[in-house]
Design an enzyme around this catalytic site. Sequence first.
Site: not given
Length: 310
Positions: A244, A262
């Site tokens: 990310y 996630v």
Amino acid sequence: MEFSREKLKKTAEEAFAVGKDHVSLGHVAEYIPELAKADPNAFGMYLLDGEGFSLGLGDHEKRFSIQSISKVIILAASLMLRGFDGTFSHVMMEPSGDSFNSILKLDTRSNLPFNPMINAGAIQTVSLLADSMSFEDLLELSRRLCLDPEIILDEAVYHSESETGDRNRAIVYLLKSKGVLMSDPEKTIDIYFKMCSLSVNAKSLASLGLIISNNGIDPFSGKRLIAADHVRVLRSLMFTCGMYDYSGKFGVRVGVPAKSGVGGGLVCAPRGPMGVGLYGPALDAFGNSKGAVKAMEHLSRTLRLHAFDY
Ligand code: GLU
């Protein structure tokens, strides 16, 4: 490898302890309701070197959803099916510096998504596959690349994703409106949601990491699973875009090709060959597993795994 098995085992145990100590500082993802049910204290790690060394620590058998780590498999599939040019004429290879599900730059700066490791880029890459490969084909490929025939679709996560995936739907329709999406938007987003909902464990991720670390060859069977040229692309984009908007810091501090999700998973493919899979659903502010990042910092620093430790 420049270190002994004993040193590897001892360092992995230390890294696990360091990671476990940081778990309480993270928070599980809540925007997908099914992910909010994860145990925030869970933490597991698995290491493999392809020459018989394997080590599982903590919750390494626990299954969880692969989430964004499937983006590595999606990119591998596109490189296999469409080749390098056939893939990168539809998606760029630049770090975005934005969060994984950002739409911002997609509309203002570029017609093509920044890279295949963020949602927009992975959704676009799925659209390159959707008319030739079914979800079942991609599930089969995932099982092969993770050396794990037990990977299945987690139906609960899939339905939860699909019901709440408005932002991802916005992305797929934005791509369609710009005329760049290469397949039907509903078909594309459905495969994307399903790929995020594959249930893996730390060992499946360590195996995927090992194959990437071993230039695409399964060291156990000797079979080539990914072309060497394609592995170089996977490693490069994992290194530059896999964590990310923490990818730069992770590159400096840890310095190994990696991809997080996630759901709390992290796959790492350091030199070795070696594969490391981690699971810790308590995430930091960037969406990376808090404990897994800390564990990898320790492992990389102590064993000098950084790609630029010459
Ligand atoms: N299914 C998640 C989403 O699209 C994946 C995100 C991630 O793991 O980064 O929002």
